[in-house]
Design an enzyme around this catalytic site. Structure first.
Site, PDB file in Angstrom:
ATOM      1  N   SER A  66      17.129   7.380 -17.747  1.00 18.74           N
ATOM      2  CA  SER A  66      16.576   6.042 -18.003  1.00 18.74           C
ATOM      3  C   SER A  66      15.082   6.001 -17.724  1.00 18.74           C
ATOM      4  CB  SER A  66      17.216   5.006 -17.081  1.00 18.74           C
ATOM      5  OG  SER A  66      18.375   4.475 -17.634  1.00 18.74           O
ATOM      6  N   HIS A 124      16.105  -2.705 -13.607  1.00 20.97           N
ATOM      7  CA  HIS A 124      16.039  -1.559 -14.530  1.00 20.97           C
ATOM      8  C   HIS A 124      15.084  -1.810 -15.694  1.00 20.97           C
ATOM      9  CE1 HIS A 124      17.713   1.317 -17.541  1.00 20.97           C
ATOM     10  NE2 HIS A 124      18.098   2.019 -16.495  1.00 20.97           N
ATOM     11  N   ASP A 138      17.073  -3.414 -22.835  1.00 20.05           N
ATOM     12  CA  ASP A 138      17.364  -3.119 -21.433  1.00 20.05           C
ATOM     13  C   ASP A 138      17.901  -4.371 -20.725  1.00 20.05           C
ATOM     14  OD1 ASP A 138      17.050  -1.918 -18.716  1.00 20.05           O
ATOM     15  OD2 ASP A 138      15.926  -0.402 -19.808  1.00 20.05           O
TER      16      ASP A 138
END
Ligand SMILES: *[C@@H]1O[C@H](CO)[C@@H](O)[C@H](O)[C@H]1NC(C)=O
Ligand SMILES: *[C@@H]1O[C@H](CO)[C@@H](O)[C@H](O)[C@H]1NC(C)=O
Ligand SMILES: *[C@@H]1O[C@H](CO)[C@@H](O)[C@H](O)[C@H]1NC(C)=O
Ligand SMILES: *[C@@H]1O[C@H](CO)[C@@H](O)[C@H](O)[C@H]1NC(C)=O
Ligand SMILES: *[C@@H]1O[C@H](CO)[C@@H](O)[C@H](O)[C@H]1NC(C)=O
Ligand SMILES: *[C@@H]1O[C@H](CO)[C@@H](O)[C@H](O)[C@H]1NC(C)=O
Ligand SMILES: *[C@@H]1O[C@H](CO)[C@@H](O)[C@H](O)[C@H]1NC(C)=O
Ligand SMILES: *[C@@H]1O[C@H](CO)[C@@H](O)[C@H](O)[C@H]1NC(C)=O
Ligand SMILES: *[C@@H]1O[C@H](CO)[C@@H](O)[C@H](O)[C@H]1NC(C)=O
Length: 756
Positions: free
Chosen positions: A543, A213, A138
């Site tokens: 996600s 994220h 990620d």
């Protein structure tokens, strides 16, 4: 990354920089398994192979970017198309393909704030002591987040061979017993886009996360318990990951939301070698997905599967049929759905009608009454009314919007909502209402009071504004509603099947919570938080659902350490739920019933997955046979495994691959499908079959009762399909469930009857 992306943060300069010849592109040369004794010997062999094409050893060293030396062999290099072709014809090369950008799968442009990340998992045995390690590929991690505290965790598991790689604002002391490893990969990104510094964006040349994220996905999987987390009081509660006792190994391969294939492959190569148990990948190719031999996530996760590592990956946020990404049968492909919680922000009109909207309005002064005006009637001079209706910058007349709530339209679904808010704020506007089909999926954090409303509310609003000269409205503070029904509901953005590469495999496999998920955040990622520095944030996307399933896989791995990735996948899929909290079938956003191409086998049900009763198992050889049935060439297959493999002639039909769901993409007349289940319960038991009718296809199962006497026993059954009506180019659906007193082992069925 697969969170819903509303706008691109940056426009990348996609020129090939440096490296002389402008025809050169970044290619990955993939060679499958290898038996070299060391990384050094692989690199030497790679350079030799490359030199034979470039006709210079120094040139080869200069052109190569990544070497894949641990879990499989390959390299990436700057090459001309001719050189790439030459290499693809070299002995031992499985495939040569251009390294492409993958995208994070988040709804990042919208702001989401403050809730429990996985409230429905409270019934889980989260006190399980676990040394399970999850590799997260990620944007890195914010190690200071409370969610990564390591209170009560034992020493780093000895099987872990990874490292904590220091870099900019990241030292070895940023790792602990929770974040046990951290690495970063930027060479592929920089080979294409030039040095990171040229972007002028905030970043860290280290595993530290400036995007948010990666911090969000990692804490969703294995965040420690942190009490009293909220966003400005919204959704206040305890935040905890799915498996709070598990460990995290961080592999940062994404920069500014883009993840170069070559970097992702390097990350997977390391993760496998480092000894992780589960890999979570919330990113994917931009549809259409390339074939499995020409795409980093498919290749890397194949080798992970072979080493017993389960891989959970997001299906994508592409809205449409046939757009699901990460569809290889060895991957758990995850769609996104809602949870039973929402954050409405009501708008009360001058006529006292109340409209339900969504947004983050948490300051007391946001309850005042203001006049309403449409962007379209507030055009700045020289701007057409239609242009002004989108409320973009320099399109609105400040005199007209000053002190008013402005109603805006979207020009495109991926319009930058933030720009509209700034444009209205600059013109002295008091608030904003956007008519937005994604209203409920986007908890927009704005610099002025803002609410997104759907089509029905928009009609109500328009009627009122047309009928009232001085129309007014108040935007009320956002509230947290728990117990929303129906839930789960499939998210409108979740990428759908059928599978475009191997259509006999139903994709996605499963759905999990991916709408308005609260988890830890990078305080430097203020792009999506109206400039506010946050430690926890709410965002949406596949996600966000992918790490939920990675957490369930980790949970199963800790309860059943010897289960294969296929067994884990089977347990998760066959125990999934297809009904919602109103006991009706799970629906799509448009109130139609969801199909297996929306949610695969259904909504993940972690406590049932721990004890699934029966397992559909398969191993690497089964996968090879499956790939043979799709015409994989001997050259492509030969180096996937160390031992030579040959395709059966004729190959096993692909619909007989022992997958936990049943798909036949091309049914031309009568056809039988075989599956084998392994009994994993205790004493003797009897399972009865239950078939759900498929329109136009008579279906039966033989035997229709299976008796098991002891665990480990296998039983093969046959499903006979007798089609009597063409399904006219699309799939028709049903299901087969095996039941005993305790278990329900369900497989969805999708068949496309091309002729009877
Ligand atoms: C590919 O497999 C063949 C046969 O097993 C072997 O001889 C060859 O060395 C392998 N190639 C690489 C690059 O490992
Ligand atoms: C990163 O390190 C530099 C130099 O030590 C320091 O000035 C800066 O504040 C640090 N940034 C963050 C976000 O910690
Ligand atoms: C970055 O900033 C420099 C100096 O301000 C400028 O010359 C350059 O064009 C900027 N680059 C990008 C990609 O915006
Ligand atoms: C919870 O957090 C809020 C806001 O951060 C704070 O005002 C409150 O005192 C906290 N409550 C507890 C019990 O810690
Ligand atoms: C109005 O929008 C259209 C289409 O988006 C664009 O081509 C045109 O230049 C805009 N006009 C003005 C005056 O901004
Ligand atoms: C319209 O209503 C607003 C809010 O009640 C009020 O402040 C304003 O004076 C009114 N304007 C006119 C022209 O009546
Ligand atoms: C298909 O199966 C049905 C039921 O067994 C049988 O009656 C029919 O003749 C079969 N059709 C063909 C073309 O074999
Ligand atoms: C059942 O099948 C599994 C997986 O194919 C195999 O490993 C196992 O040996 C089989 N068990 C028996 C009792 O044959
Ligand atoms: C079959 O599909 C075509 C095109 O989608 C449609 O026009 C036609 O009405 C369909 N026929 C039946 C029998 O459903």
């Amino acid at each position: 990354m697969e969170s819903i992306r509303v706008f691109s943060l940056i426009l990348l300069v996609t020129l090939v920089l440096g490296h002389g010849d402008p025809n050169r592109k970044h290619y990955i040369v993939y060679m499958g398994q290898h038996s070299h004794p060391s990384s050094e010997s692989v690199i030497l062999a790679n350079h030799k192979m490359l030199a034979s094409v470039l006709e210079s050893y120094n040139g080869a060293e200069e052109a190569s970017i990544h070497h894949y030396t641990k879990s499989f062999r390959g390299f990436s290099a700057m090459l001309t198309p001719d050189q790439a072709t030459q290499l693809s014809e070299t002995e031992g090369v499985v495939s040569v393909f251009e390294s492409k950008m993958n995208r994070l799968h988040t709804t990042n442009s919208w702001r989401f704030l403050g809730v429990d990340s996985i409230p429905q998992y409270n019934k889980l045995h989260t006190n399980i002591k676990s040394d399970v390690i999850i590799g997260v590929i990620d944007t890195g991690v914010w190690p200071e987040s409370e969610s990564f505290n390591d209170y009560g965790l034992g020493p780093v598991p000895t099987k872990f061979k990874g490292e904590c790689v220091p870099g900019q604002n990241f030292t070895q002391s940023n790792c602990n017993r929770k974040i046990i490893g951290a690495k970063y990969y930027s060479k592929g990104f920089e080979a294409i886009n030039g040095p990171l510094e040229n972007t002028n964006l905030t970043f860290f040349r280290s595993p530290r996360d400036s995007d948010g994220h990666g911090t969000h996905t990692s804490s969703t999987i294995a965040g420690s318990q942190v009490s009293n987390v909220s966003l400005y009081g919204l959704g206040s509660g305890t935040a905890t990951g799915g498996v709070p006792s598990a460990r995290l190994a961080i592999y940062k391969a994404c920069w500014f939301e883009d993840c170069e294939d070559a970097d992702v492959l390097a990350a997977i190569d390391d993760a496998i070698h480092d000894g992780v148990d589960v890999i979570s990948i919330s990113l994917g190719s931009i549809p259409p997905q390339p074939i499995y031999f020409e795409e980093a996530i498919s290749i890397g996760s194949f080798h992970a599967f072979e080493k017993g590592i389960a891989v959970s990956a997001s299906a994508g946020n592409s809205f449409a049929p046939s757009t699901a990404s990460n569809v290889a049968p060895w991957i758990l492909t995850v769609g996104a759905s809602t949870i039973n919680r929402e954050f409405p922000s009501y708008v009360v009109l001058g006529n006292l009608k109340q409209l339900k909207g969504f947004g983050v309005n948490t300051k007391q002064d946001k309850g005042k009454q203001y006049s309403l005006i449409s962007g379209s009637v507030a055009a700045a001079s020289g701007i057409p009314s239609r242009n002004a209706s989108f409320c973009k910058r320099n399109t609105l007349d400040s005199d007209l919007i000053s002190g008013k709530i402005v109603v805006c339209m979207l020009e495109k679904l991926d319009d930058d909502r933030k720009e509209k808010a700034i444009s209205i704020k600059e013109g002295g506007g008091a608030g904003m209402i956007i008519i937005d089909p994604l209203a409920k999926y986007v908890l927009f954090q704005s610099v002025i009071p803002s609410v997104l409303i759907g089509q029905a509310e928009a009609q109500e609003l328009q009627m009122y504004m047309n009928s009232e000269k001085n129309s007014t409205a108040r935007i009320y503070l956002t509230v947290t509603n728990v117990g929303t029904k129906p839930a789960p509901l499939m998210a409108i953005f979740s990428s759908k099947g059928p599978n475009t590469i191997t259509p006999d495999i139903i994709k996605p496999d499963i759905t999990a919570p991916g709408v308005n998920i609260l988890a830890a955040w990078s305080p430097l990622a203020t792009e999506r938080t109206a400039g506010n520095s946050l430690n926890y944030n709410i965002i949406s996307g596949t996600s966000m659902s992918c790490p939920h399933v990675a957490a369930v896989a980790a949970l199963l791995k800790s309860v059943h350490p010897y289960w294969s990735p296929a067994a884990i996948k089977s347990a998760i899929m066959t125990t999934a739920m297809t009904t919602d909290n109103t006991r009706n079938f799970i629906q799509n956003d448009d109130s139609t019933n969801a199909t297996p191409f929306d949610y695969g086998s259904g909504h993940v049900n972690p406590s049932a997955a721990i004890n699934p009763g029966l397992i559909y198992d398969f191993d690497t050889n089964d996968l090879i046979n499956f790939l043979c049935s799709y015409g994989a060439s001997p050259a492509q297959l030969k180096n996937l495994t160390v031992t030579p493999v040959y395709c059966k002639n004729p190959p096993t039909p692909s619909y007989n691959f022992n997958y936990p769901s049943i798909g036949v993409a091309n049914m031309a007349g009568n056809l039988s499908v075989y599956r084998t289940v392994t009994y994993i319960g205790q004493g003797p038991t009897t399972y009865y079959s239950n078939l759900q009718i498929i329109e136009g296809v008579k279906t039966s199962v033989y035997p229709d009762v299976m008796r098991f006497s002891k665990p480990g026993e296998n039983m093969t059954y046959r499903v006979d399909f007798v089609p009597y009506k063409s399904s006219n180019g699309s799939f028709v659906f049903g299901s087969l469930t095996w039941m005993n007193d305790v278990h329900r082992v369900r497989s969805p069925i999708a068949v496309n009857v091309v002729s009877v």
